[in-house]
Every structure is written in structure tokens, then in C-alpha cells.
Write a protein that holds these residues in place. Sequence first.
Motif, PDB file in Angstrom:
ATOM      1  N   ALA A  14      -6.886  14.656 -36.807  1.00  0.00           N
ATOM      2  CA  ALA A  14      -8.267  14.722 -37.233  1.00  0.00           C
ATOM      3  C   ALA A  14      -9.089  15.771 -36.510  1.00  0.00           C
ATOM      4  CB  ALA A  14      -8.961  13.389 -37.055  1.00  0.00           C
ATOM      5  N   PRO A  15      -9.693  16.586 -37.185  1.00  0.00           N
ATOM      6  CA  PRO A  15     -10.390  17.756 -36.501  1.00  0.00           C
ATOM      7  C   PRO A  15     -11.443  17.288 -35.615  1.00  0.00           C
ATOM      8  CG  PRO A  15     -10.217  18.261 -38.962  1.00  0.00           C
ATOM      9  CD  PRO A  15      -9.921  16.828 -38.827  1.00  0.00           C
ATOM     10  N   ILE A  16     -12.184  16.439 -35.891  1.00  0.00           N
ATOM     11  CA  ILE A  16     -13.363  15.964 -35.006  1.00  0.00           C
ATOM     12  C   ILE A  16     -12.690  15.355 -33.706  1.00  0.00           C
ATOM     13  CG2 ILE A  16     -13.300  13.750 -35.979  1.00  0.00           C
ATOM     14  CD1 ILE A  16     -16.535  14.140 -35.525  1.00  0.00           C
ATOM     15  N   ASN A  20     -10.704  19.362 -27.275  1.00  0.00           N
ATOM     16  CA  ASN A  20     -11.231  20.488 -26.823  1.00  0.00           C
ATOM     17  C   ASN A  20     -11.710  20.522 -25.133  1.00  0.00           C
ATOM     18  OD1 ASN A  20     -11.066  21.882 -29.290  1.00  0.00           O
ATOM     19  ND2 ASN A  20     -12.929  21.017 -30.138  1.00  0.00           N
ATOM     20  N   TYR A  21     -12.196  19.163 -24.964  1.00  0.00           N
ATOM     21  CA  TYR A  21     -12.940  19.286 -23.492  1.00  0.00           C
ATOM     22  C   TYR A  21     -12.058  18.348 -22.729  1.00  0.00           C
ATOM     23  CZ  TYR A  21     -16.156  21.897 -26.229  1.00  0.00           C
ATOM     24  OH  TYR A  21     -16.992  22.927 -26.945  1.00  0.00           O
ATOM     25  N   LEU A 117      -1.635  24.491 -24.719  1.00  0.00           N
ATOM     26  CA  LEU A 117      -0.607  24.238 -25.677  1.00  0.00           C
ATOM     27  C   LEU A 117      -1.041  23.330 -26.801  1.00  0.00           C
ATOM     28  CD1 LEU A 117       2.209  25.327 -26.610  1.00  0.00           C
ATOM     29  CD2 LEU A 117       3.410  23.538 -25.183  1.00  0.00           C
ATOM     30  N   LYS A 118      -1.350  22.121 -26.423  1.00  0.00           N
ATOM     31  CA  LYS A 118      -1.951  20.958 -27.376  1.00  0.00           C
ATOM     32  C   LYS A 118      -2.718  21.695 -28.211  1.00  0.00           C
ATOM     33  CE  LYS A 118      -1.289  16.890 -24.614  1.00  0.00           C
ATOM     34  NZ  LYS A 118      -2.292  15.854 -24.137  1.00  0.00           N
ATOM     35  N   MET A 119      -3.699  22.519 -27.763  1.00  0.00           N
ATOM     36  CA  MET A 119      -4.849  22.937 -28.731  1.00  0.00           C
ATOM     37  C   MET A 119      -4.298  24.196 -29.758  1.00  0.00           C
ATOM     38  SD  MET A 119      -8.060  22.976 -26.301  1.00  0.00           S
ATOM     39  CE  MET A 119      -7.526  24.098 -24.799  1.00  0.00           C
ATOM     40  N   PHE A 120      -3.233  24.922 -28.783  1.00  0.00           N
ATOM     41  CA  PHE A 120      -2.571  25.959 -29.708  1.00  0.00           C
ATOM     42  C   PHE A 120      -1.891  25.319 -30.754  1.00  0.00           C
ATOM     43  CE2 PHE A 120       0.993  28.847 -30.428  1.00  0.00           C
ATOM     44  CZ  PHE A 120       0.153  29.909 -30.732  1.00  0.00           C
ATOM     45  N   VAL A 121      -1.130  24.440 -30.539  1.00  0.00           N
ATOM     46  CA  VAL A 121      -0.217  23.803 -31.572  1.00  0.00           C
ATOM     47  C   VAL A 121      -1.120  23.199 -32.960  1.00  0.00           C
ATOM     48  CG1 VAL A 121       1.382  21.907 -31.938  1.00  0.00           C
ATOM     49  CG2 VAL A 121       1.675  23.362 -30.106  1.00  0.00           C
ATOM     50  N   ARG A 122      -2.309  22.813 -32.323  1.00  0.00           N
ATOM     51  CA  ARG A 122      -3.008  22.305 -33.339  1.00  0.00           C
ATOM     52  C   ARG A 122      -3.941  23.363 -34.146  1.00  0.00           C
ATOM     53  NH1 ARG A 122      -5.493  16.688 -30.628  1.00  0.00           N
ATOM     54  NH2 ARG A 122      -3.565  15.775 -30.582  1.00  0.00           N
ATOM     55  N   GLY A 123      -3.993  24.670 -33.854  1.00  0.00           N
ATOM     56  CA  GLY A 123      -4.546  25.560 -34.331  1.00  0.00           C
ATOM     57  C   GLY A 123      -5.888  25.868 -34.063  1.00  0.00           C
ATOM     58  N   ILE A 124      -6.298  25.484 -32.568  1.00  0.00           N
ATOM     59  CA  ILE A 124      -7.611  25.702 -32.261  1.00  0.00           C
ATOM     60  C   ILE A 124      -8.106  26.846 -31.938  1.00  0.00           C
ATOM     61  CG2 ILE A 124      -9.447  24.740 -30.606  1.00  0.00           C
ATOM     62  CD1 ILE A 124      -8.073  22.335 -30.767  1.00  0.00           C
TER      63      ILE A 124
END
Length: 124
Positions: A14-16, A20-21, A117-124
Motif C-alpha cells: 500500500a503506497p501509504i 519511507n522513514y 533496497l526495500k524502498m528501491f524494490v517498491r519503486g520509491i
Amino acid sequence: MSYEVQLPENLKNAPILIENYGEIAHVPGRIYTALFGQFNRNAAQLNRLHPIEEAQRLVNAMGGLSATYTLAQTAHNDGDFLWACQLADYLVTVEDSSQHRQLKANCLREMGHRLSLKMFVRGI
């Protein structure tokens, strides 16, 4: 509590709720403290040792600086970065050497890479 919290499969992407932090594991403790205060129902933690004294005692209990460094380096090499970082933090607290600070920095860097890496995989 924070060691066991995971998002259900239907909410992981879920995007929300993207991490991120920080990781989701950081949130439950904050919620608990906001609702119930800082007491975590463990009376042994009400009056803790000073962090420097705690580090000195733990390093001594693990066999001294050299043995603790070896344990931390082994944990790092095995990919157990959280444990390695905790051990390295005790080492830096007891003896703030460049070798100890470098080990701690290496552990933190590896932990950061995994979060990135988690953020990159999710496309952030």
C-alpha cells in the motif's frame, strides 16, 4: 512487541504504508508509549545502569574488548548486522577507537542499504 509486528500481505504494498522513514518495527513502541507511557511492564528496566557502565560490564562479561570485537565482526560477516551494530556500539562506548567506530559504521551502512533496497524494490 515491535519484534513481531509485520504488515499483512494485503497491506505490504500500500503506497501509504511504505517504509519511507524507517521500518514498520519502529512504530509499535511509539504507539505504546503514547498510549500507556514509558513503562514496558518489566520492573527490571525501571532503574537501569548508566549506558557507559552497562557497556563496560557487558564487554567484560563477553571476555573483553578483543573478544567482543571478534563477536561483532563475526556477526557482521554472517549478515547479522543488528547484533553486530549493538556489539560495536558497546565497543565504541567503552573505547572510542577508529577500529570500533569503523565496525559500527559498516554495520549501520549495511542496515541502511537493506532499508534503501526495500524502498528501491517498491519503486520509491
